[in-house]
Design a protein around this motif. Structure first.
Motif: not given
Length: 623
Positions: A345, A401-402, A405, A408-409, A451
């Protein structure tokens, strides 16, 4: 070894897990961490001894010696438990034990290699027994091994003399003069106070603060051979002026932690035990690292300032917490080490793709870091508040941001989800905070730049997708919808984030930044950041039109410089708001498509910079 109090289970209650997830670790959680880590070390030590009893060959003499040392350590614990605990609390013991256990477990069946592991195991156990005997002032002598001229006494230091052989036996025994190490044609008399250096003696330095609510007591270890969990190192003892500098830095840093992040102070005091200086002078940014194999140990380069050291303590203290939690319960459904490239990721604070647990680790750490910088911005010294606002905004944006992620990971276990939920709640509490415009805009720029840079380095297209784009380009057709991307890490392209370092320099030392900008504009190189360019300096401080011109100049000489690609696009985007679907937006949001097309065309002899390719790709988006 004997029992240390009553035997019980390490229970991670729902309340404790929620407290850890909320970032509110207190004395009860610290005690749980310490107890669990101690048990984990004892199991590893027992496993190390047991591993060598499974073979039946001529090396049995060494095996018997290791078993005898384990028994001796148990007897010492019954008599002087405080001495045993003091030695085992040295994080270097765990660091050495786990590395030795892994290497022994994977050793080749060849007898020569196996005997080498036995010798290292014997060195490990003899060093521990000797250190305990000295701490307990035990009258009985003991024997240790000198390796490469050094005798390691965990938690105390290293005896350093001209032993006759690289590996030789040294006897330690008390005398009227003090403890004496003799053998191999040399002798060392230990000083009465082992905290001070003496002829042939290199102590582990001990530092302490007295700041409320609880003082911080750590060692600064530049001598133990296993102090770096990445591999053995020769002693690099601190001179007295360095000890004084570390002491002053630690005292001032701890005051900053207590004043600006009191919720972190209790956890740090209970989970950080040893600081291991990395070589080299203080540069533009402090580097630091922790390991699950060395509870309480932090590797770090020389701090730039007390505030910088305080931030490092918070950051690495958070890693110590999560490592300890992972010793109690799983945070992911997958065993460590099974991640594939597809299961990696974007971690906003790293240049390389990270596995799921690595992303969770970073998020938990930066939750604490962001809170620390918010405290500095509102309660810290006025001189660092603009920098603190930038760091808070940057960390909070990266954390957002983390968390998105991680939400939904697939693959997080229940405890991992609890950590993510705690971080999400923290972000909600910060929504009402107004960050001053200038540092906030700089932070927003750095997040977008990182990013875009990550995507252009590590994302790619399938061969079919690239072929379709090349065909459309050569036939002067519309590119059609932009293809999806694949993760293909290019670790050789991971480099330090020059532009963020320049932002930090500008906010913390404006005069130094002005000097550096002048150096870069003259065409010279700044040694601290040799990759920095005049465009980078202009992108940080303006004018942005100058930054864009500088990046275009770079691209004229090297159209494949992807760092200049993102620098140019974001300089233009910040200078004027780009319309939706513009080529600038393509270069910021989908730079990997531009790169794939650029490289494919260059392979056929058509070398083009990013601008014409991005303009063409943007034509499909506008449609």
């Amino acid at each position: 070894m004997g029992n240390h109090g009553s035997i019980g289970v390490h229970e991670l209650t729902e309340k404790a897990l929620q407290t850890i997830a909320n970032g509110e670790v207190g004395p009860a959680e610290v005690e749980l961490f310490q107890s669990a880590q101690r048990s984990r070390l004892l199991v590893a030590m027992k496993a190390l001894g047991y591993l060598f009893t499974t073979r039946n060959d001529s090396s049995s003499r060494l095996q018997t010696h290791i078993n005898t040392l384990w028994t001796q350590l148990g007897e010492l614990q019954q008599v002087t438990p405080e001495a045993v605990e003091a030695v085992l609390a040295d994080p270097v013991v765990a660091s050495a034990c786990f590395r030795l256990l892994r290497s022994a477990n994977s050793a080749d069946a060849e007898k020569r290699l196996w005997v080498g592991q036995l010798l290292r195991a014997r060195e490990f156990f003899t060093s521990i027994v000797a250190a305990v005997s000295i701490r307990a002032n035990s009258p009985a002598g003991t024997v240790v091994l000198a390796v490469d001229g050094h005798v390691w006494l965990p938690s105390l230091g290293v005896a350093n003399s001209s032993w006759r052989h690289p590996r030789c036996t040294v006897r330690i025994h008390p005398s009227a003069e003090g403890w004496i190490l003799s053998g191999g044609g040399a002798q060392v008399i230990l000083p009465d106070d082992l905290a001070h250096a003496g002829p042939g003696w290199l102590p582990v330095r001990r530092l302490a603060t007295s700041e409320r609510p609880s003082g911080l007591r750590v060692t600064v270890d530049g001598v133990s051979p296993h102090r770096d969990f990445r591999g053995p190192k020769a002693p690099a003892p601190l001179v007295l002026k360095d000890v004084h500098r570390w002491s002053e830095l630690l005292r001032e840093a701890w005051r900053v932690v207590v004043d600006c992040a009191p919720q972190e102070a209790v956890a740090i005091a209970g989970t950080v035990r040893s600081l291991v200086p990395l070589p080299g002078p203080a540069r533009h940014q402090t580097s630091s690292a922790s390991s699950s194999d060395a509870f309480g140990l932090i590797l770090l380069s020389p701090p730039l300032s007390p505030v910088d050291l305080a931030a490092t303590l918070v950051h690495e203290g958070r890693h110590q917490q999560l490592n300890s939690l992972m010793a109690l319960t799983a945070v992911s459904d997958e065993p460590s080490g099974t991640d594939t490239e597809e299961e990696r990721y974007f971690a906003p604070w790293r240049g390389d793709p990270r596995p799921l647990v690595g992303l969770l680790h970073g998020a938990h750490a930066f939750g604490g870091v962001a809170g620390f910088w918010l405290g500095v911005a509102t309660h810290g010294p006025p001189a660092v508040r603009e920098l603190a606002w930038f760091e808070f905004s940057l960390s909070a944006r990266q954390l957002r941001q983390a968390v998105a992620a991680l939400r939904t990971a697939p693959g997080l276990a229940s405890a991992g989800h609890r950590i993510v939920d705690g971080l999400a709640a923290l972000l909600r509490r910060w929504r009402h905070i107004t960050v001053p415009e200038s540092p906030d805009r700089l932070a927003e720029w750095r997040v977008v730049d990182r990013w875009a840079t990550w995507r252009v380095r590590h994302m790619d297209l399938s061969q079919d997708a690239v072929g379709d784009l090349v065909d459309a380009w050569q036939r002067r057709r519309s590119p059609g919808p932009l293809p999806s991307a694949l993760l293909r890490p290019r670790l050789s392209e991971v480099h330090p984030d020059v532009r963020t370092s320049l932002v930090r320099l500008r906010l913390s030392e404006p005069r130094s930044f002005a000097q550096v900008a002048g150096i870069l504009r003259s065409g010279a190189t700044w040694p601290d950041l040799p990759a920095a360019t005049p465009g980078d300096a202009a992108a940080v401080a303006g004018p942005l039109s100058e930054a864009a011109a500088e990046y275009r100049q770079v691209l004229e000489n090297d159209p494949s410089d992807t760092t200049a690609w993102t620098g140019l696009a974001l300089s233009l985007a910040r200078h004027r708001t780009p319309v939706a679907g513009s080529w600038v937006r393509i270069l910021v949001e989908r730079p990997e498509v531009v790169r794939a097309l650029h490289e494919a065309l260059a392979g056929s002899g058509q070398v083009l910079g990013p601008e014409p390719l991005a303009r063409w790709l943007a034509s499909a988006v506008r449609r």
